[in-house]
Design an enzyme around this catalytic site. Sequence first.
Site, PDB file in Angstrom:
ATOM      1  N   LYS A   1       0.817  -1.217   0.000  1.00  0.00           N
ATOM      2  CA  LYS A   1       0.000   0.000   0.000  1.00  0.00           C
ATOM      3  C   LYS A   1       0.851   1.269   0.000  1.00  0.00           C
ATOM      4  CE  LYS A   1      -4.163  -1.942   0.231  1.00  0.00           C
ATOM      5  NZ  LYS A   1      -5.188  -1.776  -0.804  1.00  0.00           N
TER       6      LYS A   1
ATOM      7  N   GLU B   1      -9.626   6.029   3.368  1.00  0.00           N
ATOM      8  CA  GLU B   1     -10.424   4.927   3.902  1.00  0.00           C
ATOM      9  C   GLU B   1      -9.479   3.750   4.104  1.00  0.00           C
ATOM     10  OE1 GLU B   1      -9.967   5.259   0.656  1.00  0.00           O
ATOM     11  OE2 GLU B   1      -9.232   3.224   0.351  1.00  0.00           O
TER      12      GLU B   1
ATOM     13  N   SER C   1       1.507  -9.761  -1.019  1.00  0.00           N
ATOM     14  CA  SER C   1       1.124  -8.354  -0.834  1.00  0.00           C
ATOM     15  C   SER C   1       1.393  -7.796   0.550  1.00  0.00           C
ATOM     16  CB  SER C   1      -0.357  -8.188  -1.181  1.00  0.00           C
ATOM     17  OG  SER C   1      -1.153  -9.048  -0.388  1.00  0.00           O
TER      18      SER C   1
HETATM   19  C1  PLP Z   1      -1.832  -7.150   2.588  1.00  0.00           C
HETATM   20  C2  PLP Z   1      -2.945  -6.765   1.692  1.00  0.00           C
HETATM   21  N1  PLP Z   1      -3.084  -7.389   0.510  1.00  0.00           N
HETATM   22  C3  PLP Z   1      -4.081  -7.071  -0.342  1.00  0.00           C
HETATM   23  C4  PLP Z   1      -5.027  -6.115  -0.006  1.00  0.00           C
HETATM   24  C5  PLP Z   1      -6.137  -5.852  -0.975  1.00  0.00           C
HETATM   25  O1  PLP Z   1      -6.036  -4.598  -1.592  1.00  0.00           O
HETATM   26  P1  PLP Z   1      -5.719  -4.492  -3.127  1.00  0.00           P
HETATM   27  O2  PLP Z   1      -6.640  -5.411  -3.826  1.00  0.00           O
HETATM   28  O3  PLP Z   1      -5.980  -3.056  -3.447  1.00  0.00           O
HETATM   29  O4  PLP Z   1      -4.291  -4.867  -3.335  1.00  0.00           O
HETATM   30  C6  PLP Z   1      -4.928  -5.443   1.220  1.00  0.00           C
HETATM   31  C7  PLP Z   1      -5.907  -4.411   1.580  1.00  0.00           C
HETATM   32  O5  PLP Z   1      -5.918  -3.862   2.631  1.00  0.00           O
HETATM   33  C8  PLP Z   1      -3.855  -5.773   2.091  1.00  0.00           C
HETATM   34  O6  PLP Z   1      -3.703  -5.175   3.264  1.00  0.00           O
END
Ligand code: PLP
Length: 399
Positions: free
Chosen positions: A97, A119, A385
């Site tokens: 993020k 948000e 992620s």
């Molecule tokens: C670790 C992690 N992966 C994925 C996501 C999903 O978000 P996005 O689809 O925008 O990558 C989040 C959302 O808070 C997250 O914290």
Amino acid sequence: MQTTIEPQTSFEVTDQGFYGHFGGAFIPEMLYPNVEELRQNYLSIIADPGFQTEFWQLLEDYVGRPTPLFLAKRLSAQIGATIYLKREDLCHTGAHKINNTIGQILVAQRLGKKRIVAETGAGQHGVATATVCALMGMECIVYMGSIDMERQKPNVDRMRMLGATVVPATSGSQTLKDATNEAMRHWINNPVDTHYIIGSVVGPHPYPDMVARFQSVISEEIRKQLFTKTGRETPDYVVACVGGGSNAAGAFFHYLNEPSVRLVAAEAAGQGVSSGHSAATTALGKPGVLHGSRTILMQTEDGQVTEPYSISAGLDYPGIGPLHAHLFESGRGDFYAITDDEALQACFELSQLEGIIPALETGHALAALAKMNLKSEDVIVVCLSGRGDKDLSTYSKYL
Ligand SMILES: Cc1ncc(COP(=O)(O)O)c(C=O)c1O
């Protein structure tokens, strides 16, 4: 703002913010000045050499980029193919993020804004926003569903520690959709001095494109790193979880026009696609407008948004970004619905096979591997992620 729908096959955004049939800026009159100011300026701000220098410097020295591309040998042996993990969990604050919040706060500064509103679902975007606000000395207000505040308490504390004001969203399902509604309302009431940092590739144009550009560093690095390790820049598959879809957009970005690379998106099936407690948007949704863009979203027969459910706060959203809706509709992407249990199991497996505790959101991407009919010669990059510290209270129930 003009919102003509121009069907297109390319995966690049049109001037009016469309990916195929999806995207655009369907916004109330009151939001128009804010969004229009951003739309008119974002491309020139991002292209400015001064912006580029500061952005890349911060990604390197503050976020800790490039993040490693790690060959997960024991996971590869278990799955029966070669699996690389793109370690976004090692970014400062523990998830991808922050790539976006660094970019957006630099845009906000150049637009002369003094306050930031955001948000958050899992709290990772809220923490990343609070972090860059502290770094730049800007006031930070984060809206978060009151259910999410309970299940992601460590991140609420981190945001407060960083000086942010966390405001509970108590309407609807008290999760990400409702936090987004409240943040948009806040922005409408504070148009002049406030910038809204949206945390995913959702919202009215230009947000999906701007966020995808800031996250595209992920696939830019994957290409170089994979080439160094294997002599080829293109894997057979790139896999990522999709809440709104920002880590997936970043991981897919530099492969969008290379059909030899299959793009795999993992959505949250919650307790099962047909259970009534799910967030599997492409399986359950149909076209509609949510948070300013035309996309695929979960809705009733008469168009009321259905309350989503997922064990992971970051995937607990009834829509997906317009790029992903286009990837789905055009067949460019493969979409898998992963249940809470499958995601949890994948998180435990990765922890014990590789010594990496992933976020619950990421567990959905990892669980997709078992469903993909892989061949032994396949090379797969999974976007890891985020890290799982924020989810320990959930994990501890299963220990
Ligand atoms: C670790 C992690 N992966 C994925 C996501 C999903 O978000 P996005 O689809 O925008 O990558 C989040 C959302 O808070 C997250 O914290």
